[in-house]
Design a protein around this motif. Structure first.
Motif, PDB file in Angstrom:
ATOM      1  N   GLY A 101       0.781  -1.230   0.000  1.00 32.23           N
ATOM      2  CA  GLY A 101       0.000   0.000   0.000  1.00 32.23           C
ATOM      3  C   GLY A 101       0.809   1.274   0.000  1.00 32.23           C
ATOM      4  O   GLY A 101       0.256   2.361   0.192  1.00 32.23           O
ATOM      5  N   ILE A 102       2.137   1.176  -0.244  1.00 33.69           N
ATOM      6  CA  ILE A 102       2.991   2.370  -0.300  1.00 33.69           C
ATOM      7  C   ILE A 102       3.411   2.588  -1.746  1.00 33.69           C
ATOM      8  O   ILE A 102       4.206   1.824  -2.299  1.00 33.69           O
ATOM      9  N   SER A 103       2.867   3.597  -2.392  1.00 31.97           N
ATOM     10  CA  SER A 103       3.196   3.877  -3.783  1.00 31.97           C
ATOM     11  C   SER A 103       4.376   4.844  -3.864  1.00 31.97           C
ATOM     12  O   SER A 103       4.769   5.461  -2.871  1.00 31.97           O
ATOM     13  N   THR A 104       4.932   4.970  -5.073  1.00 28.27           N
ATOM     14  CA  THR A 104       6.094   5.834  -5.289  1.00 28.27           C
ATOM     15  C   THR A 104       5.939   6.588  -6.592  1.00 28.27           C
ATOM     16  O   THR A 104       5.661   5.988  -7.642  1.00 28.27           O
ATOM     17  N   SER A 105       6.126   7.903  -6.550  1.00 24.12           N
ATOM     18  CA  SER A 105       6.235   8.714  -7.758  1.00 24.12           C
ATOM     19  C   SER A 105       7.698   9.084  -7.958  1.00 24.12           C
ATOM     20  O   SER A 105       8.420   9.356  -6.988  1.00 24.12           O
ATOM     21  N   ALA A 106       8.135   9.084  -9.214  1.00 23.53           N
ATOM     22  CA  ALA A 106       9.545   9.340  -9.537  1.00 23.53           C
ATOM     23  C   ALA A 106       9.647  10.573 -10.405  1.00 23.53           C
ATOM     24  O   ALA A 106       9.065  10.629 -11.492  1.00 23.53           O
ATOM     25  N   PHE A 107      10.399  11.568  -9.931  1.00 23.40           N
ATOM     26  CA  PHE A 107      10.546  12.840 -10.628  1.00 23.40           C
ATOM     27  C   PHE A 107      12.009  13.007 -11.029  1.00 23.40           C
ATOM     28  O   PHE A 107      12.888  13.181 -10.172  1.00 23.40           O
ATOM     29  N   GLY A 108      12.293  12.952 -12.334  1.00 27.28           N
ATOM     30  CA  GLY A 108      13.647  13.158 -12.831  1.00 27.28           C
ATOM     31  C   GLY A 108      13.844  14.601 -13.226  1.00 27.28           C
ATOM     32  O   GLY A 108      13.056  15.166 -13.994  1.00 27.28           O
ATOM     33  N   LEU A 109      14.894  15.219 -12.723  1.00 33.31           N
ATOM     34  CA  LEU A 109      15.135  16.650 -12.920  1.00 33.31           C
ATOM     35  C   LEU A 109      16.366  16.876 -13.794  1.00 33.31           C
ATOM     36  O   LEU A 109      17.428  16.294 -13.550  1.00 33.31           O
ATOM     37  N   GLY A 110      16.226  17.724 -14.809  1.00 32.61           N
ATOM     38  CA  GLY A 110      17.358  18.082 -15.641  1.00 32.61           C
ATOM     39  C   GLY A 110      17.583  17.087 -16.765  1.00 32.61           C
ATOM     40  O   GLY A 110      16.669  16.410 -17.224  1.00 32.61           O
ATOM     41  N   ARG A 111      18.846  16.976 -17.203  1.00 31.76           N
ATOM     42  CA  ARG A 111      19.167  16.129 -18.354  1.00 31.76           C
ATOM     43  C   ARG A 111      20.136  15.009 -18.014  1.00 31.76           C
ATOM     44  O   ARG A 111      20.587  14.288 -18.902  1.00 31.76           O
ATOM     45  N   GLY A 112      20.441  14.834 -16.717  1.00 31.43           N
ATOM     46  CA  GLY A 112      21.388  13.805 -16.351  1.00 31.43           C
ATOM     47  C   GLY A 112      20.785  12.593 -15.682  1.00 31.43           C
ATOM     48  O   GLY A 112      21.473  11.584 -15.478  1.00 31.43           O
TER      49      GLY A 112
END
Length: 416
Positions: free
Chosen positions: A172-183
């Motif tokens: 019941g623990i979800s995860t969102s993934a946010f990639g920042l920039g170009r690396g």
């Protein structure tokens, strides 16, 4: 109010005197949000996990702090929040607690500075542990992971990290993934978001972070179903040949769908192969199941598919449903982007350009609806970008390839 299942075949019948290839769209339609609950969202149990490695120094970290302050200010005492940072080491800046005083969180956020390497998995695990200490059975439990780089400390294998994320998703623990920039590693972040039943975001400019967090909160507030699965059981010799969305499997073999949100429609495209068919035979049954923030226990809806039966000659004269043809083509276009990515990875630019051109040629043969024209504009942008910045074009192709498999934040690319 519950979501509905609708079957939309490309042709509205199957053959009685020969095999049939049945292209089918399954639409999952969620109701509009009832006015009575428009101001009362489920409580949120969040951990914000921020990469503070050396590459985050400067405007990236400055905007990450600003966006984190925004997030703290939008939560209430019904919600819980933990703040975790990581470089090669992990720090729990604020343990999970109700957001009674946002200034407590803001003061901690203001102390975040850039450090060294990127122990992404360890940072995520610390955030997930904070969420796990106080699971909300009637709320939403999520880790928000922000990173601008590649995992290079501790567990770094994408498949291994995704497997760990999926394990906690089942709890019941979800995860969102946010990639920042170009690396950042777009393959890793995409795998984490898919395994985590969360949102994937590729943020090309740190200025987009506040909009992203606002969108994520809005999405969480409008969630009516999580841990959503689609079970497809074929009958009477029917074979499931292909499923265009490339959805991940659950631990019991069903297909994992993104969270259900009020007012949203999810489309799943598949191809079935049928032998010669008799009238009133069941082709398949489909079971949609989900957990609701508003109810205890697993919710479900089951629908069965039957279609009229015609001689092969008459079937071939039926017109195709153009809206179904369009949706299936758009799903196929998402998948075919992966071929262009593979060719870019091999350094074969010309083949990658040709693959994008092939997708566009197929779409050019369809009625030019707004959706088809927008898709062709995206493809033209990728063709131009491949010759200028292959890394950025790859990231955008990966994001677009995942649109039919999970919730993908569509931020504006021109802010970079």
């Amino acid at each position: 109010m519950n979501p509905c299942l609708h079957f939309r075949p490309l042709r509205p019948a199957v053959a009685s005197d020969g095999a049939t290839t049945l292209d089918l769209l399954i639409s999952v339609r969620s109701p509009e949000r009832p006015a009575a609950i428009s101001v009362q969202r489920p409580p949120l149990n969040l951990a914000l996990v921020i990469d503070r490695s050396g590459s985050m120094a400067g405007s990236k970290l400055s905007h990450a702090r600003k966006a984190a302050r925004f997030l703290a200010g939008e939560l209430t005492e019904r919600d819980r929040l933990a703040i975790v940072t990581f470089d090669e080491e992990v720090t729990v800046l604020v343990p999970s607690q109700p957001v009674r005083d946002p200034l407590l969180f803001v003061s901690a956020i203001n102390t975040i500075t850039a450090g060294g390497c990127t122990a992404l998995f360890d940072g995520w695990l610390a955030g997930a542990t904070q969420v796990a200490t106080q699971l909300y059975s009637q709320g939403l439990n999520r880790v928000l992971l922000l990173s601008d780089g590649k995992a290079n400390e501790g567990l770094t294998d994408a498949a291994g990290i995704a497997a760990k994320v999926q394990g906690l998703t089942q709890r019941g623990i979800s995860t969102s993934a946010f990639g920042l920039g170009r690396g950042f590693d777009e393959d890793l972040m995409g795998a984490v978001a898919a395994a985590g039943d969360g949102t994937l975001a590729q943020i090309e400019s740190p200025h987009q972070l506040a909009d992203l967090y606002a969108s994520e909160l809005q999405g969480l507030a409008s969630t009516l179903g999580r841990k959503v699965s689609l079970g497809i059981r074929t009958r009477n010799g029917t074979e499931l040949v292909d499923l265009l969305n490339d959805l991940p499997r659950t631990n019991v073999g069903n297909f994992q769908l993104p969270n259900l949100r009020y007012g949203q429609e999810l489309n799943v495209g598949l191809r079935l192969q049928l032998p010669a068919w008799r009238p009133n035979q069941e082709i398949a049954s489909v079971r949609l199941a989900w957990d609701s923030p508003e109810a205890d226990g697993r919710q479900q809806r089951i629908e069965t598919l039957t279609l009229p039966v015609l001689p092969q000659r008459d079937l071939e004269e039926l017109e195709s449903d153009l809206q179904v043809a369009e949706q299936l083509a758009l799903l196929q276009a998402n998948r075919q982007r992966r071929r262009a990515i593979e060719e870019l990875d091999r350094g074969d630019l010309q083949s990658a350009l040709a693959s994008i051109e092939g997708i566009d040629m197929h779409l050019a043969g369809l009625p030019q609806s707004d959706a088809v024209q927008q898709e062709r504009r995206l493809l033209a942008e990728k063709q131009a970008l491949m010759q200028q910045d292959r890394n950025l074009s790859r990231k955008r192709l990966r994001r677009e390839s995942l649109r039919s498999s999970l919730n993908v934040w569509e931020g504006r690319d021109d802010q970079a």
